[in-house]
Design a protein around this motif. Structure first.
Motif, PDB file in Angstrom:
ATOM      1  N   GLY A  23       0.818  -1.326  -0.008  1.00  0.00           N
ATOM      2  CA  GLY A  23      -0.299  -0.371  -0.089  1.00  0.00           C
ATOM      3  C   GLY A  23       0.867   1.223  -0.200  1.00  0.00           C
ATOM      4  O   GLY A  23       0.751   2.656  -1.020  1.00  0.00           O
ATOM      5  N   MET A  24       1.814   1.642   0.876  1.00  0.00           N
ATOM      6  CA  MET A  24       2.512   2.152   1.204  1.00  0.00           C
ATOM      7  C   MET A  24       3.710   2.743  -0.707  1.00  0.00           C
ATOM      8  O   MET A  24       4.317   3.787  -0.477  1.00  0.00           O
ATOM      9  N   CYS A  72      -9.457   2.421   3.569  1.00  0.00           N
ATOM     10  CA  CYS A  72     -10.108   2.768   1.270  1.00  0.00           C
ATOM     11  C   CYS A  72     -10.433   4.576   2.407  1.00  0.00           C
ATOM     12  O   CYS A  72     -10.033   5.453   1.712  1.00  0.00           O
ATOM     13  N   LEU A  73     -11.310   4.329   3.315  1.00  0.00           N
ATOM     14  CA  LEU A  73     -12.102   5.936   3.353  1.00  0.00           C
ATOM     15  C   LEU A  73     -11.471   6.977   3.902  1.00  0.00           C
ATOM     16  O   LEU A  73     -11.209   8.289   3.633  1.00  0.00           O
ATOM     17  N   PHE A 191      -8.328  12.724  -8.924  1.00  0.00           N
ATOM     18  CA  PHE A 191      -9.783  11.629  -9.160  1.00  0.00           C
ATOM     19  C   PHE A 191      -8.288  10.693  -8.471  1.00  0.00           C
ATOM     20  O   PHE A 191      -8.334   9.935  -7.715  1.00  0.00           O
ATOM     21  N   TYR A 192      -7.387  10.904  -9.171  1.00  0.00           N
ATOM     22  CA  TYR A 192      -5.966   9.006  -9.701  1.00  0.00           C
ATOM     23  C   TYR A 192      -4.869   9.810  -8.430  1.00  0.00           C
ATOM     24  O   TYR A 192      -5.111   8.388  -7.653  1.00  0.00           O
ATOM     25  N   LYS A 193      -5.525  11.014  -7.482  1.00  0.00           N
ATOM     26  CA  LYS A 193      -4.829  10.207  -6.515  1.00  0.00           C
ATOM     27  C   LYS A 193      -5.380  10.434  -5.082  1.00  0.00           C
ATOM     28  O   LYS A 193      -4.905   9.724  -4.473  1.00  0.00           O
ATOM     29  N   LEU A 199      -5.871   3.417  -1.947  1.00  0.00           N
ATOM     30  CA  LEU A 199      -6.047   1.870  -2.607  1.00  0.00           C
ATOM     31  C   LEU A 199      -5.136   2.129  -0.971  1.00  0.00           C
ATOM     32  O   LEU A 199      -4.583   0.902  -0.742  1.00  0.00           O
ATOM     33  N   CYS A 200      -4.198   2.648  -1.030  1.00  0.00           N
ATOM     34  CA  CYS A 200      -2.801   2.069  -0.520  1.00  0.00           C
ATOM     35  C   CYS A 200      -3.698   2.200   1.272  1.00  0.00           C
ATOM     36  O   CYS A 200      -3.558   0.997   1.514  1.00  0.00           O
TER      37      CYS A 200
END
Length: 313
Positions: A23-24, A72-73, A191-193, A199-200
């Motif tokens: 994730g990191m 995720c949140l 959006f992708y950030k 996800l991380c």
């Protein structure tokens, strides 16, 4: 015997930490986002997974999914603070991490009902008792635990590798490498950030739930130092396999997490009462950074020297 037990414990924890490290890797290496939310999303995943498993009686796999969603949140909130409101990367993570300290504390008190910040569920079936949760809650042998952890880690790795082969994954990678390119394609880099940070921290939350089920215990302070651990795992893995093209970054990060976990466990053999363990951890991380920076400088010098020789020819 003590050394063998320490090694087994190190391998088990290393596989748990490998999920966090992957994730990191998304935040740190791909998005170049030093996300400190990790120290908050790890215990968040642990307490959410424990509530779903221990209080609501959901199957272990569903409790892991719930922990992933909670992480995720948290990550998406960090992303929104940075993207939508222009708060710096570092401060966005600090703000959410600080807020999560209260959130996890409140959830822990709700879980225990007595104000305690530690929960022990030794007799509750989890992912490491029976086949993904037996009725008697009897814990498996060390070998079976390692197999289950390895299966979870491999599954996460394969899913992450598959995601990066999709259009969405490609755009996420491009956002970290060249935002102007993504913008020129008519895509929203914000959006992708937010997606990448979600996800991380989702994977970090999953790692927190795995850790709680592995130790059969949840502690509200378990997130302390997880940012350092995850970053060290990423740096070690990527440095070791920087010249090996056949090894994917996700695989390298997993190996790095296992190596760093074993190193930390072996330090407990030196400092048995744990007085100087945090200091030795900090020293090890500093040495890793120094060695990594030295290797980078050497590679740069070699590249410059090679370019100079080519120009002379």
């Amino acid at each position: 015997m003590l050394f063998l037990n320490t090694t087994i414990d190190g391998l088990q924890l290393g596989l748990c930490y490998a999920v966090i490290a992957m994730g990191m890797y998304v935040a740190f290496s791909i998005l170049d986002f030093p996300d400190l939310t990790t120290d908050g999303s790890f215990p968040l995943g642990g307490v959410v997974g424990t509530i779903l498993l221990y209080r609501l009686g959901l199957p272990p796999l569903l409790s892991l999914v719930g922990a992933f969603a909670a992480g995720c949140l948290a990550g998406m909130v960090t992303g929104l603070l940075h993207v939508r409101f222009g708060i710096s990367k570092l401060l966005s993570g600090i703000i959410v991490m600080t807020a999560l300290l209260s959130v996890t504390l409140a959830l822990t008190k709700l879980l225990t009902g007595n104000g305690y910040t530690t929960v022990n569920f030794s007799y509750t079936a989890n992912a490491f008792s029976g086949l993904f949760g037996g009725k008697d809650g009897k814990i498996m042998a060390d070998g079976h635990i390692l197999l289950i952890l390895a299966a979870v880690v491999v599954l996460c790795k394969l899913l992450l590798d598959f995601f990066f082969k999709t259009k969405c994954g490609f755009m996420l990678t491009a956002t970290g490498n060249n935002e102007a390119l993504v913008t020129s394609l008519g895509k929203n880099t914000g959006f992708y950030k937010v997606l990448g940070l979600g996800l991380c921290n989702g994977m970090v939350g999953l790692g927190g739930a795995l850790y709680a089920q592995l130790t059969r215990n949840y502690d509200n302070t378990c997130g302390s130092g997880k940012v350092v651990l995850a970053l060290a795992s990423v740096i070690i893995g990527l440095a070791l396999f920087s010249k090996v093209r056949l090894v994917k970054p996700t695989t390298a990060v997993i190996v790095g997490a296992v190596i760093y976990s074993l190193l930390l466990n072996y330090l407990t053999l030196v400092d048995t009462d744990g007085t100087y363990l945090k200091m030795m951890n900090a020293v090890c991380f500093s040495v890793i950074l120094i060695v990594n920076n030295t290797l980078k400088k050497q590679r740069i010098h070699k590249t410059v020297a090679s370019a100079g020789e080519v120009s002379r020819l």
